[in-house]
Enzyme design. Structure first.
Site, PDB file in Angstrom:
ATOM      1  N   CYS A 111       8.126  30.249 -18.765  1.00 59.54           N
ATOM      2  CA  CYS A 111       8.698  29.842 -17.480  1.00 59.54           C
ATOM      3  C   CYS A 111       9.855  28.862 -17.700  1.00 59.54           C
ATOM      4  CB  CYS A 111       7.606  29.216 -16.608  1.00 59.54           C
ATOM      5  SG  CYS A 111       8.200  28.666 -14.997  1.00 59.54           S
ATOM      6  N   CYS A 137      10.034  26.065 -15.011  1.00 56.06           N
ATOM      7  CA  CYS A 137       9.015  25.023 -15.219  1.00 56.06           C
ATOM      8  C   CYS A 137       9.384  24.104 -16.388  1.00 56.06           C
ATOM      9  CB  CYS A 137       7.656  25.649 -15.554  1.00 56.06           C
ATOM     10  SG  CYS A 137       7.164  26.991 -14.488  1.00 56.06           S
ATOM     11  N   ASP A 138       9.795  24.692 -17.501  1.00 55.86           N
ATOM     12  CA  ASP A 138       9.861  23.931 -18.754  1.00 55.86           C
ATOM     13  C   ASP A 138      11.269  23.724 -19.315  1.00 55.86           C
ATOM     14  OD1 ASP A 138       7.110  23.798 -18.670  1.00 55.86           O
ATOM     15  OD2 ASP A 138       6.850  25.634 -19.820  1.00 55.86           O
TER      16      ASP A 138
HETATM   17  P1  FAD Z   1      -2.393  32.259  -9.963  1.00 59.46           P
HETATM   18  O1  FAD Z   1      -2.160  30.820 -10.219  1.00 59.46           O
HETATM   19  O2  FAD Z   1      -2.133  33.234 -11.054  1.00 59.46           O
HETATM   20  O3  FAD Z   1      -3.896  32.409  -9.464  1.00 59.46           O
HETATM   21  C1  FAD Z   1      -4.498  33.661  -9.326  1.00 59.46           C
HETATM   22  C2  FAD Z   1      -5.994  33.474  -9.393  1.00 59.46           C
HETATM   23  O4  FAD Z   1      -6.624  34.705  -9.039  1.00 59.46           O
HETATM   24  C3  FAD Z   1      -6.511  33.104 -10.786  1.00 59.46           C
HETATM   25  O5  FAD Z   1      -7.242  31.897 -10.705  1.00 59.46           O
HETATM   26  C4  FAD Z   1      -7.381  34.283 -11.179  1.00 59.46           C
HETATM   27  O6  FAD Z   1      -8.549  33.883 -11.910  1.00 59.46           O
HETATM   28  C5  FAD Z   1      -7.772  34.871  -9.827  1.00 59.46           C
HETATM   29  N1  FAD Z   1      -8.080  36.284  -9.875  1.00 59.46           N
HETATM   30  C6  FAD Z   1      -7.298  37.273 -10.401  1.00 59.46           C
HETATM   31  N2  FAD Z   1      -7.901  38.468 -10.226  1.00 59.46           N
HETATM   32  C7  FAD Z   1      -9.063  38.230  -9.560  1.00 59.46           C
HETATM   33  C8  FAD Z   1     -10.119  39.070  -9.092  1.00 59.46           C
HETATM   34  N3  FAD Z   1     -10.082  40.386  -9.282  1.00 59.46           N
HETATM   35  N4  FAD Z   1     -11.174  38.497  -8.455  1.00 59.46           N
HETATM   36  C9  FAD Z   1     -11.218  37.141  -8.278  1.00 59.46           C
HETATM   37  N5  FAD Z   1     -10.262  36.308  -8.715  1.00 59.46           N
HETATM   38  C10 FAD Z   1      -9.187  36.843  -9.340  1.00 59.46           C
HETATM   39  N6  FAD Z   1       4.895  26.520 -11.750  1.00 59.46           N
HETATM   40  C11 FAD Z   1       5.544  25.406 -11.302  1.00 59.46           C
HETATM   41  O7  FAD Z   1       5.882  25.324 -10.121  1.00 59.46           O
HETATM   42  N7  FAD Z   1       5.790  24.356 -12.147  1.00 59.46           N
HETATM   43  C12 FAD Z   1       5.409  24.345 -13.452  1.00 59.46           C
HETATM   44  O8  FAD Z   1       5.647  23.392 -14.191  1.00 59.46           O
HETATM   45  C13 FAD Z   1       4.712  25.500 -13.942  1.00 59.46           C
HETATM   46  N8  FAD Z   1       4.310  25.554 -15.218  1.00 59.46           N
HETATM   47  C14 FAD Z   1       3.591  26.624 -15.654  1.00 59.46           C
HETATM   48  C15 FAD Z   1       3.090  26.611 -16.958  1.00 59.46           C
HETATM   49  C16 FAD Z   1       2.311  27.655 -17.407  1.00 59.46           C
HETATM   50  C17 FAD Z   1       1.751  27.591 -18.795  1.00 59.46           C
HETATM   51  C18 FAD Z   1       2.064  28.787 -16.556  1.00 59.46           C
HETATM   52  C19 FAD Z   1       1.218  29.942 -17.047  1.00 59.46           C
HETATM   53  C20 FAD Z   1       2.571  28.813 -15.266  1.00 59.46           C
HETATM   54  C21 FAD Z   1       3.340  27.736 -14.790  1.00 59.46           C
HETATM   55  N9  FAD Z   1       3.852  27.719 -13.502  1.00 59.46           N
HETATM   56  C22 FAD Z   1       4.474  26.598 -13.037  1.00 59.46           C
HETATM   57  C23 FAD Z   1       3.735  28.892 -12.599  1.00 59.46           C
HETATM   58  C24 FAD Z   1       2.567  28.687 -11.615  1.00 59.46           C
HETATM   59  O9  FAD Z   1       1.397  28.388 -12.331  1.00 59.46           O
HETATM   60  C25 FAD Z   1       2.370  29.950 -10.781  1.00 59.46           C
HETATM   61  O10 FAD Z   1       3.579  30.271 -10.101  1.00 59.46           O
HETATM   62  C26 FAD Z   1       1.274  29.765  -9.740  1.00 59.46           C
HETATM   63  O11 FAD Z   1       0.064  29.379 -10.345  1.00 59.46           O
HETATM   64  C27 FAD Z   1       1.030  31.049  -8.963  1.00 59.46           C
HETATM   65  O12 FAD Z   1      -0.019  30.847  -8.073  1.00 59.46           O
HETATM   66  P2  FAD Z   1      -0.877  32.062  -7.479  1.00 59.46           P
HETATM   67  O13 FAD Z   1      -1.891  31.420  -6.616  1.00 59.46           O
HETATM   68  O14 FAD Z   1       0.033  33.077  -6.911  1.00 59.46           O
HETATM   69  O15 FAD Z   1      -1.544  32.789  -8.726  1.00 59.46           O
END
Ligand code: FAD
Ligand code: NAP
Length: 312
Positions: free
Chosen positions: A134, A137-138
């Site tokens: 990302c 992010c970084d």
């Molecule tokens: P996710 O966070 O991916 O959550 C999805 C959830 O759904 C997960 O907990 C998963 O377990 C669950 N799930 C999936 N399939 C199923 C299923 N079939 N049944 C039940 N549960 C399920 N963003 C920033 O803004 N700033 C940052 O500094 C930043 N740093 C990052 C660093 C890293 C290492 C990573 C990997 C990402 C980073 N991001 C950052 C991006 C950010 O984490 C994502 O944009 C954000 O988490 C997306 O949120 P979401 O709720 O859409 O999905």
């Protein structure tokens, strides 16, 4: 019958839970297969969420308070994997791992997406300690320093361009000599003086020490190896959208999707199926940021409340 089933407990799902329950819905369950928090819990530091400006706070620390707040207004949590979401008449059937079915008036799907790993030596060991997926992010952690980008698609080249405005030099490493990215993007990249294209080359290994990455070992098509000293490596070799829950028994998607498997939504996070919403990283045009995922979750929740009121 649930008022709303929320699938996925990352920033989008948790915020949807906060807004649905605080907005008056009594019967809302968040289905999350692990601990709530989502991908950001893998991050070693977050510094781009407005209002949160404590250095060296990990993503895990950051999400701690979300859980407390989001469950405060009555959101229930089932630590279950969802297999499938199906529309049956006016309602939704949520099928959980093991076969149990739960009925819901509405559903918000927030299962996120997963950046692919390239598979070179040290990638997992240094992930979050110099290896990132990302740039937004970084990238700032490498201000005025050289970094490398792996990949030759639109994401890799667009993110390389973004990084070139922050970092001193950006080395784009691609395994072929032609790019998958749009020709206009390739041209734009070639015009940037501090972007250097290294083609027909793979990363064999990323190396470093306890402080993090210090370089990568490269190997070109002719078998020549060299080392590139950089403190940061960004890997953009594609994403897997976690969209399996939106497939029916025959493997067809139940709502409109684009060619890359992202859910097509409008500005209210409505999918093509009435009562079904999608939010966060899995939707089209997602900037893949916590602040946006949270905003999507809130938007979807407010639409769910209106949808249920309209059905009465
Ligand atoms: P996710 O966070 O991916 O959550 C999805 C959830 O759904 C997960 O907990 C998963 O377990 C669950 N799930 C999936 N399939 C199923 C299923 N079939 N049944 C039940 N549960 C399920 N963003 C920033 O803004 N700033 C940052 O500094 C930043 N740093 C990052 C660093 C890293 C290492 C990573 C990997 C990402 C980073 N991001 C950052 C991006 C950010 O984490 C994502 O944009 C954000 O988490 C997306 O949120 P979401 O709720 O859409 O999905
Ligand atoms: P992508 O198009 O699949 O490109 C992935 C890149 O990573 C390719 O160049 C591929 O090399 C390389 N790669 C894959 N596995 C690798 C490995 N193990 N080691 C080294 N390199 C590896 O992924 P994307 O760039 O994320 O794009 C996904 C989709 O979104 C695409 O259809 C893209 O057009 C679209 N997109 C569009 C825009 C836009 O329109 N503005 C922006 C971003 C993304 P090869 O080329 O050799 O296969």
């Amino acid at each position: 019958m649930l008022d709303c089933a929320i699938i996925g407990g990352g920033p989008a799902g948790l915020t949807a839970g906060l807004y649905t329950t605080r907005g008056g819905l009594k019967n809302v369950t968040l289905f999350e297969m692990g601990m709530p928090g989502g991908q950001i819990t893998q991050s070693s530091e977050i510094e781009n969420y407005p209002g949160f400006f404590e250095h060296h706070k990990t993503g895990m620390d950051f999400m701690d308070t979300w859980q407390e707040q989001c469950f405060h207004f009555g959101l229930k949590h089932e630590m279950k994997k969802v297999e499938r979401v199906a529309k049956t008449g006016e309602h939704f059937t949520i099928t959980l791992e093991g076969g149990e079915n739960v009925e819901a008036k509405t559903a918000i799907v927030c299962t996120g997406s997963t950046p692919k790993r390239a598979g070179f030596k040290g990638e997992d060991e240094f992930f979050g300690r110099g290896v990132s997926t990302c740039a937004t992010c970084d990238g700032f952690f490498y201000k005025d320093k050289p970094v490398a980008v792996l990949g030759g698609g639109d994401t890799a080249l667009e993110e390389a361009h973004y990084l070139s405005n922050i970092c001193s030099d950006v080395y784009v490493i691609h395994r072929r000599d032609t790019f998958r990215a749009a020709p206009s993007t390739v041209d734009r990249i070639k015009r940037k003086e501090n972007i250097h294209l290294i083609t027909d080359t793979v990363i064999e290994e990323v190396f470093g020490d306890a402080m993090g990455v210090s370089g990568v070992k490269l190997k070109n098509k002719a078998g020549k190896t060299e080392e590139l000293n950089i403190p940061g490596l960004f890997v953009f070799v594609g994403h897997d959208v976690n969209n399996a829950v939106l497939k029916d028994e025959k493997g067809n998607f139940i709502c409109g999707m684009n060619d890359w498997g992202q859910v097509i939504v409008d500005l209210s996070m409505r999918t093509s199926v009435p009562g079904l919403f999608a939010a966060g990283d899995m939707r089209i045009e997602a900037p893949k940021q916590v602040v946006v995922a949270a905003g999507d979750g809130a938007t979807a929740a407010l639409q769910v409340i209106s949808y249920i009121q309209e059905q009465v």
